[in-house]
Design a protein around this motif. Structure first.
Motif, PDB file in Angstrom:
ATOM      1  N   GLY A  43      -9.734   8.283  16.281  1.00  0.00           N
ATOM      2  CA  GLY A  43      -8.984   7.098  15.888  1.00  0.00           C
ATOM      3  C   GLY A  43      -8.040   6.643  16.974  1.00  0.00           C
ATOM      4  N   HIS A  44      -7.124   5.775  16.587  1.00  0.00           N
ATOM      5  CA  HIS A  44      -6.131   5.230  17.513  1.00  0.00           C
ATOM      6  C   HIS A  44      -4.748   5.343  16.882  1.00  0.00           C
ATOM      7  N   GLN A  45      -3.782   5.759  17.695  1.00  0.00           N
ATOM      8  CA  GLN A  45      -2.409   5.962  17.234  1.00  0.00           C
ATOM      9  C   GLN A  45      -2.384   6.940  16.056  1.00  0.00           C
ATOM     10  N   ILE A  46      -2.922   8.115  16.296  1.00  0.00           N
ATOM     11  CA  ILE A  46      -3.028   9.138  15.243  1.00  0.00           C
ATOM     12  C   ILE A  46      -2.199  10.375  15.591  1.00  0.00           C
ATOM     13  N   LYS A  47      -1.132  10.176  16.323  1.00  0.00           N
ATOM     14  CA  LYS A  47      -0.253  11.289  16.673  1.00  0.00           C
ATOM     15  C   LYS A  47       0.315  11.927  15.400  1.00  0.00           C
ATOM     16  N   GLY A  48       0.271  13.233  15.336  1.00  0.00           N
ATOM     17  CA  GLY A  48       0.792  13.944  14.167  1.00  0.00           C
ATOM     18  C   GLY A  48      -0.205  14.105  13.042  1.00  0.00           C
ATOM     19  N   ILE A  49      -1.450  13.695  13.271  1.00  0.00           N
ATOM     20  CA  ILE A  49      -2.468  13.772  12.213  1.00  0.00           C
ATOM     21  C   ILE A  49      -2.738  15.210  11.798  1.00  0.00           C
ATOM     22  N   GLU A  50      -2.411  16.160  12.701  1.00  0.00           N
ATOM     23  CA  GLU A  50      -2.655  17.581  12.393  1.00  0.00           C
ATOM     24  C   GLU A  50      -1.853  18.055  11.185  1.00  0.00           C
ATOM     25  N   LYS A  51      -0.733  17.394  10.912  1.00  0.00           N
ATOM     26  CA  LYS A  51       0.095  17.780   9.767  1.00  0.00           C
ATOM     27  C   LYS A  51      -0.636  17.558   8.445  1.00  0.00           C
ATOM     28  N   GLN A  52      -1.611  16.658   8.455  1.00  0.00           N
ATOM     29  CA  GLN A  52      -2.362  16.366   7.240  1.00  0.00           C
ATOM     30  C   GLN A  52      -3.529  17.328   7.017  1.00  0.00           C
ATOM     31  N   VAL A  60      -9.109  24.893  14.037  1.00  0.00           N
ATOM     32  CA  VAL A  60      -9.166  24.111  15.278  1.00  0.00           C
ATOM     33  C   VAL A  60      -9.357  22.642  14.927  1.00  0.00           C
ATOM     34  N   LEU A  61      -8.523  21.785  15.489  1.00  0.00           N
ATOM     35  CA  LEU A  61      -8.629  20.344  15.261  1.00  0.00           C
ATOM     36  C   LEU A  61      -8.986  19.656  16.573  1.00  0.00           C
ATOM     37  N   HIS A  62     -10.126  18.970  16.583  1.00  0.00           N
ATOM     38  CA  HIS A  62     -10.565  18.210  17.755  1.00  0.00           C
ATOM     39  C   HIS A  62     -10.111  16.761  17.562  1.00  0.00           C
ATOM     40  N   VAL A  63      -9.264  16.281  18.426  1.00  0.00           N
ATOM     41  CA  VAL A  63      -8.701  14.935  18.295  1.00  0.00           C
ATOM     42  C   VAL A  63      -9.196  14.035  19.415  1.00  0.00           C
ATOM     43  N   GLY A  64      -9.775  12.896  19.029  1.00  0.00           N
ATOM     44  CA  GLY A  64     -10.189  11.885  19.993  1.00  0.00           C
ATOM     45  C   GLY A  64      -9.369  10.636  19.753  1.00  0.00           C
ATOM     46  N   GLU A  65      -8.430  10.347  20.660  1.00  0.00           N
ATOM     47  CA  GLU A  65      -7.521   9.213  20.486  1.00  0.00           C
ATOM     48  C   GLU A  65      -7.829   8.165  21.554  1.00  0.00           C
ATOM     49  N   HIS A  66      -8.157   6.946  21.092  1.00  0.00           N
ATOM     50  CA  HIS A  66      -8.482   5.868  22.036  1.00  0.00           C
ATOM     51  C   HIS A  66      -8.442   4.545  21.293  1.00  0.00           C
ATOM     52  N   LYS A  67      -8.037   3.487  21.973  1.00  0.00           N
ATOM     53  CA  LYS A  67      -7.939   2.179  21.317  1.00  0.00           C
ATOM     54  C   LYS A  67      -9.309   1.686  20.833  1.00  0.00           C
ATOM     55  N   GLU A  68     -10.389   2.136  21.491  1.00  0.00           N
ATOM     56  CA  GLU A  68     -11.728   1.729  21.095  1.00  0.00           C
ATOM     57  C   GLU A  68     -12.191   2.413  19.806  1.00  0.00           C
ATOM     58  N   LEU A  69     -11.406   3.377  19.334  1.00  0.00           N
ATOM     59  CA  LEU A  69     -11.772   4.124  18.133  1.00  0.00           C
ATOM     60  C   LEU A  69     -10.926   3.735  16.921  1.00  0.00           C
ATOM     61  N   GLU A  70     -10.183   2.655  17.058  1.00  0.00           N
ATOM     62  CA  GLU A  70      -9.302   2.224  15.960  1.00  0.00           C
ATOM     63  C   GLU A  70     -10.112   1.872  14.721  1.00  0.00           C
ATOM     64  N   VAL A  71     -11.261   1.217  14.925  1.00  0.00           N
ATOM     65  CA  VAL A  71     -12.158   0.839  13.835  1.00  0.00           C
ATOM     66  C   VAL A  71     -13.501   1.536  14.056  1.00  0.00           C
ATOM     67  N   TYR A  72     -14.084   2.038  12.992  1.00  0.00           N
ATOM     68  CA  TYR A  72     -15.360   2.746  13.139  1.00  0.00           C
ATOM     69  C   TYR A  72     -16.455   1.818  13.653  1.00  0.00           C
ATOM     70  N   ARG A  73     -17.130   2.286  14.689  1.00  0.00           N
ATOM     71  CA  ARG A  73     -18.333   1.640  15.206  1.00  0.00           C
ATOM     72  C   ARG A  73     -19.365   2.732  15.480  1.00  0.00           C
ATOM     73  N   THR A  74     -20.598   2.440  15.185  1.00  0.00           N
ATOM     74  CA  THR A  74     -21.648   3.447  15.247  1.00  0.00           C
ATOM     75  C   THR A  74     -21.784   4.112  16.616  1.00  0.00           C
ATOM     76  N   LEU A  75     -21.953   3.329  17.675  1.00  0.00           N
ATOM     77  CA  LEU A  75     -22.295   3.892  18.981  1.00  0.00           C
ATOM     78  C   LEU A  75     -21.207   4.776  19.596  1.00  0.00           C
ATOM     79  N   PRO A  76     -19.947   4.306  19.689  1.00  0.00           N
ATOM     80  CA  PRO A  76     -18.940   5.191  20.297  1.00  0.00           C
ATOM     81  C   PRO A  76     -18.694   6.470  19.504  1.00  0.00           C
ATOM     82  N   PHE A  77     -18.650   6.377  18.179  1.00  0.00           N
ATOM     83  CA  PHE A  77     -18.426   7.567  17.351  1.00  0.00           C
ATOM     84  C   PHE A  77     -19.596   8.539  17.492  1.00  0.00           C
TER      85      PHE A  77
END
Length: 339
Positions: A43-52, A60-77
């Motif tokens: 996602g995008h702007q998901i700092k602190g998501i580990e608390k949830q 183990v939490l794998h975090v991918g943070e990028h502005k291109e991931l703000e909205v779900y799209r098939t190819l990048p995800f």
């Protein structure tokens, strides 16, 4: 042996309920396999998501943070998950049977040639013997779901390919916090390194999401009607009963197909799964397609004129008679008792 992975969804900055339910189940599976539970959040702007997610037992939490991931799209995800899985080699991967999961799951499983079982109602760990090949398999994921129109319950296994992938609809699994004090490790996904220009060809120009006006899932009392209500007018009685009991109205697929109720009220295999404190089934026969979505209700009252209806077997109380006679009497009695 790899670990158990759950691909989490984000809704308005929060982890979706279906993902938290899968983390609960994933923690149980990981305990059985004596391995780690790992989660993936993109996602995008998901700092602190580990608390949830950490309270649900994520190691183990794998975090991918990028502005291109703000909205779900098939190819990048898809590109990110496939690359991550090639590196981490998970044994099991779980996704919600949501719009995202039903799109992403098949893409990932196809790219990894792993296979996927959709709309599972139960997940267990067990062994299997292939007598023809003379092979014994240990600790496989039993992917259990209704099949052939709901007439049987099938147990599906994936002996040789990994990861073993399954999608599960919201509400099927229970959501339980493992430990508020549980802490896991965070691993950052290098999104820039994985994404290719062709992954970003499709752009989201405008996004509109309309929230459902019906909140069946969170209702503690549900009045559900089936084809046995006879007509849309007969079904309208259930709304009157629901108003008296501060309940929500649900429907079987047969009632929805007949036009008695809207699809968003459909409960069952092809609708929503609910666990209310009280479930009153009116004019519902109780085929497996429907009971799969409500059988874990705390108390079930069945009202129908068929003493041999399948739903009577799982009901706590059965009222045998014409629903169009019984429901008006219930409305009258409840109104009297609430005054």
């Amino acid at each position: 042996m790899g670990n158990v992975f759950v691909i989490c969804e984000i809704e308005e900055g929060k982890i979706a309920d279906v993902s938290l339910e899968l983390l609960t189940k994933g923690r149980s599976l990981a305990n059985d396999l004596k391995c780690k539970l790992e989660a993936v959040v993109l996602g995008h702007q998901i700092k602190g998501i580990e608390k949830q997610v950490f309270p649900f037992g994520v190691d183990v939490l794998h975090v991918g943070e990028h502005k291109e991931l703000e909205v779900y799209r098939t190819l990048p995800f898809t590109s990110i998950i496939v690359e991550l899985f090639k590196q981490e080699k998970p044994d099991i991967c779980l996704l919600g049977a949501s719009t995202l999961g039903r799109d992403l799951g098949p893409r990932v499983s196809s790219a990894l040639q792993s296979g996927l079982t959709a709309d599972c109602t139960s997940l267990e760990i067990g062994d299997h013997t292939d007598k023809k090949a003379g092979k014994d398999y240990k600790d496989l994921l039993y992917q259990i779901r209704p099949a052939f129109g709901g007439n049987i319950v099938a147990t599906i296994i994936n002996p040789d390919c990994r990861p073993q992938m399954a999608t599960v609809r919201e509400g099927v699994m229970k959501m339980e916090v493992f430990s508020e004090a549980h802490k896991g490790k965070i691993k950052t996904i290098d999104v820039e390194k994985i994404l290719k220009p062709e992954d970003l060809l499709v752009k989201v120009l405008e996004r509109h999401m309309e929230k459902s006006k019906v909140n069946i899932k969170n209702s503690s009392i549900i009045i559900a009607g089936g084809y046995g209500m006879g007509s849309k007018e007969g079904f309208d009685q259930l709304y009157q009963l629901a108003e008296v009991l501060s309940a929500e109205v649900g429907a079987s697929r047969a009632a929805v197909d007949a036009g008695f109720a809207d699809h968003e009220r459909q409960i069952g295999q092809t609708g929503v799964t609910v666990r209310p404190k009280l479930y009153i089934a009116c004019g519902i026969s109780g085929q497996i397609q429907h009971t799969a979505g409500m059988e874990e209700s705390s108390m079930i009252i069945a009202i129908n004129n068929d003493s041999n209806a399948p739903i009577n077997k799982i009901a706590d109380y059965v009222i045998n008679g014409d629903v169009n006679d019984i429901v008006p009497k219930l409305i009258k009695l409840y109104k009297k008792n609430t005054k």
